[in-house]
Design an enzyme around this catalytic site. Structure first.
Site, PDB file in Angstrom:
ATOM      1  N   GLU A  45       0.873  -1.184   0.000  1.00 54.13           N
ATOM      2  CA  GLU A  45       0.000   0.000   0.000  1.00 54.13           C
ATOM      3  C   GLU A  45       0.905   1.227   0.000  1.00 54.13           C
ATOM      4  OE1 GLU A  45      -3.447   2.498   2.438  1.00 54.13           O
ATOM      5  OE2 GLU A  45      -2.460   0.858   3.457  1.00 54.13           O
ATOM      6  N   ASP A  70       5.016   4.728   3.643  1.00 54.41           N
ATOM      7  CA  ASP A  70       4.793   6.176   3.763  1.00 54.41           C
ATOM      8  C   ASP A  70       6.056   6.749   4.397  1.00 54.41           C
ATOM      9  OD1 ASP A  70       1.822   7.885   3.938  1.00 54.41           O
ATOM     10  OD2 ASP A  70       3.619   8.857   4.763  1.00 54.41           O
ATOM     11  N   ASP A 119      -1.309  12.274  -2.641  1.00 53.34           N
ATOM     12  CA  ASP A 119      -1.355  13.710  -2.928  1.00 53.34           C
ATOM     13  C   ASP A 119      -1.510  13.860  -4.441  1.00 53.34           C
ATOM     14  OD1 ASP A 119      -0.902  14.201  -0.231  1.00 53.34           O
ATOM     15  OD2 ASP A 119       1.267  14.046  -0.483  1.00 53.34           O
ATOM     16  N   ASP A 155      -9.964  10.725  -4.295  1.00 49.97           N
ATOM     17  CA  ASP A 155     -11.063  11.689  -4.342  1.00 49.97           C
ATOM     18  C   ASP A 155     -10.824  12.655  -5.484  1.00 49.97           C
ATOM     19  OD1 ASP A 155      -8.723  12.611  -2.791  1.00 49.97           O
ATOM     20  OD2 ASP A 155      -9.790  14.526  -2.973  1.00 49.97           O
TER      21      ASP A 155
HETATM   22  C1  LIG Z   1      -3.383  12.407   1.437  1.00 55.81           C
HETATM   23  S1  LIG Z   1      -2.420  11.327   2.406  1.00 55.81           S
HETATM   24  C2  LIG Z   1      -3.299   9.784   2.281  1.00 55.81           C
HETATM   25  C3  LIG Z   1      -3.013   8.857   3.416  1.00 55.81           C
HETATM   26  C4  LIG Z   1      -3.889   7.600   3.481  1.00 55.81           C
HETATM   27  N1  LIG Z   1      -3.675   6.727   2.351  1.00 55.81           N
HETATM   28  C5  LIG Z   1      -5.348   7.957   3.588  1.00 55.81           C
HETATM   29  O1  LIG Z   1      -6.076   7.806   2.596  1.00 55.81           O
HETATM   30  O2  LIG Z   1      -5.767   8.380   4.675  1.00 55.81           O
HETATM   31  C6  LIG Z   1      -1.008  11.052   1.376  1.00 55.81           C
HETATM   32  C7  LIG Z   1       0.124  10.325   2.101  1.00 55.81           C
HETATM   33  O3  LIG Z   1       1.179  10.113   1.170  1.00 55.81           O
HETATM   34  C8  LIG Z   1       2.413  10.249   1.846  1.00 55.81           C
HETATM   35  N2  LIG Z   1       3.406  10.556   0.807  1.00 55.81           N
HETATM   36  C9  LIG Z   1       3.323  11.553  -0.118  1.00 55.81           C
HETATM   37  N3  LIG Z   1       4.377  11.510  -0.949  1.00 55.81           N
HETATM   38  C10 LIG Z   1       5.144  10.457  -0.542  1.00 55.81           C
HETATM   39  C11 LIG Z   1       6.369   9.907  -1.003  1.00 55.81           C
HETATM   40  N4  LIG Z   1       7.002  10.414  -2.056  1.00 55.81           N
HETATM   41  N5  LIG Z   1       6.873   8.838  -0.353  1.00 55.81           N
HETATM   42  C12 LIG Z   1       6.232   8.325   0.738  1.00 55.81           C
HETATM   43  N6  LIG Z   1       5.059   8.800   1.209  1.00 55.81           N
HETATM   44  C13 LIG Z   1       4.520   9.852   0.591  1.00 55.81           C
HETATM   45  C14 LIG Z   1       2.166  11.347   2.860  1.00 55.81           C
HETATM   46  O4  LIG Z   1       3.062  11.257   3.951  1.00 55.81           O
HETATM   47  C15 LIG Z   1       0.708  11.065   3.277  1.00 55.81           C
HETATM   48  O5  LIG Z   1       0.636  10.228   4.431  1.00 55.81           O
END
Ligand SMILES: C[S@@+](CC[C@H](N)C(=O)[O-])C[C@H]1O[C@@H](n2cnc3c(N)ncnc32)[C@H](O)[C@@H]1O
Length: 216
Positions: A45, A70, A119, A155
């Site tokens: 994931e 993450d 993101d 989303d």
């Molecule tokens: C919008 S959050 C979504 C978290 C979770 N999947 C949810 O739906 O609640 C995006 C996540 O991606 C992680 N993230 C973004 N870019 C990343 C990268 N290049 N490597 C690792 N994690 C990343 C951020 O730390 C964050 O926890």
């Protein structure tokens, strides 16, 4: 960093189900055998946040191994802590940048990938940061077993449409695709799992997009 974040960050250092940065290198090619002590399929994931998919899929499919990835330790803490408290053995977490995936997994080591509410990186200048940008897709292709599937739940309509377009453009195989997941025929016990961010978007009545595709 706030006190609570700092506490969680330091606590994950003592968790047996969390690997941070170079600690994970030793497991490359051996996640199933060395961490999970089995020969079962490994599912990732990406952008797992608190790891709702990793933990809930692990509950649903005890015959598979799940790894949430993450870079935010305080978020990973939630999923890892739940897995420890509930003694769910088939889930682990890796705190790295997704860009570094190939340093931590061997070619063909992975059976399936979930990308949950990443993101969206809507600015054109950030396209390369989107987790379905071709540069990322080629890394996933390397890691996945032949026919291994990628699932994206988002989303963000722009990221969904971008991914649909890339799948077409690159001649990939689209298995499922919908811009209204909850009203679709695909809405099963797996897709019913809700993440932290998903619940926030739902409060705002946001439609949820889903696409599942593979390279062959
Ligand atoms: C919008 S959050 C979504 C978290 C979770 N999947 C949810 O739906 O609640 C995006 C996540 O991606 C992680 N993230 C973004 N870019 C990343 C990268 N290049 N490597 C690792 N994690 C990343 C951020 O730390 C964050 O926890």
């Amino acid at each position: 960093m706030g006190k609570d974040k700092l506490r969680k960050f330091s606590e994950i250092g003592s968790f047996d189900n969390v690997y941070q940065l170079e600690d994970g290198h030793a497991l490359k090619g051996k996640w199933a055998a060395e961490h999970f002590k089995n020969n079962n399929p490994v599912v990732l994931e990406l952008a797992c946040g608190k790891g709702e998919y990793s933990v809930n899929l692990a509950r649903l499919f005890p015959e598979k191994n799940f790894i949430g990835i993450d870079y935010k330790g305080n978020r990973i803490w939630r999923g890892a802590k739940t897995a420890i408290e509930e003694q769910i053995p088939n889930v682990a977490f890796l705190r790295i940048q997704i860009e570094q995936l190939l340093e931590f997994f061997n070619s063909g080591e992975i059976d399936e990938i979930w990308i949950t509410f990443p993101d969206p990186q809507p600015q054109d200048s950030r396209e390369k940061k989107r987790l379905t940008f071709p540069g990322f897709l080629s890394k996933y292709k390397e890691l996945l077993k032949p026919g291994g599937k990628i699932n994206l739940k988002t989303d963000n309509d722009g990221l969904y449409l971008y991914t649909v377009e890339k799948v077409k453009e690159l001649g990939l195989v689209c298995h499922k695709s919908t811009d209204h997941l909850y009203d679709s025929e695909f809405y099963d016990e797996v897709l019913r799992i809700k993440t932290h961010y998903e619940r926030i978007y739902l409060k705002h009545n946001k439609n949820i997009n889903y696409i599942q595709f593979s390279f062959e």
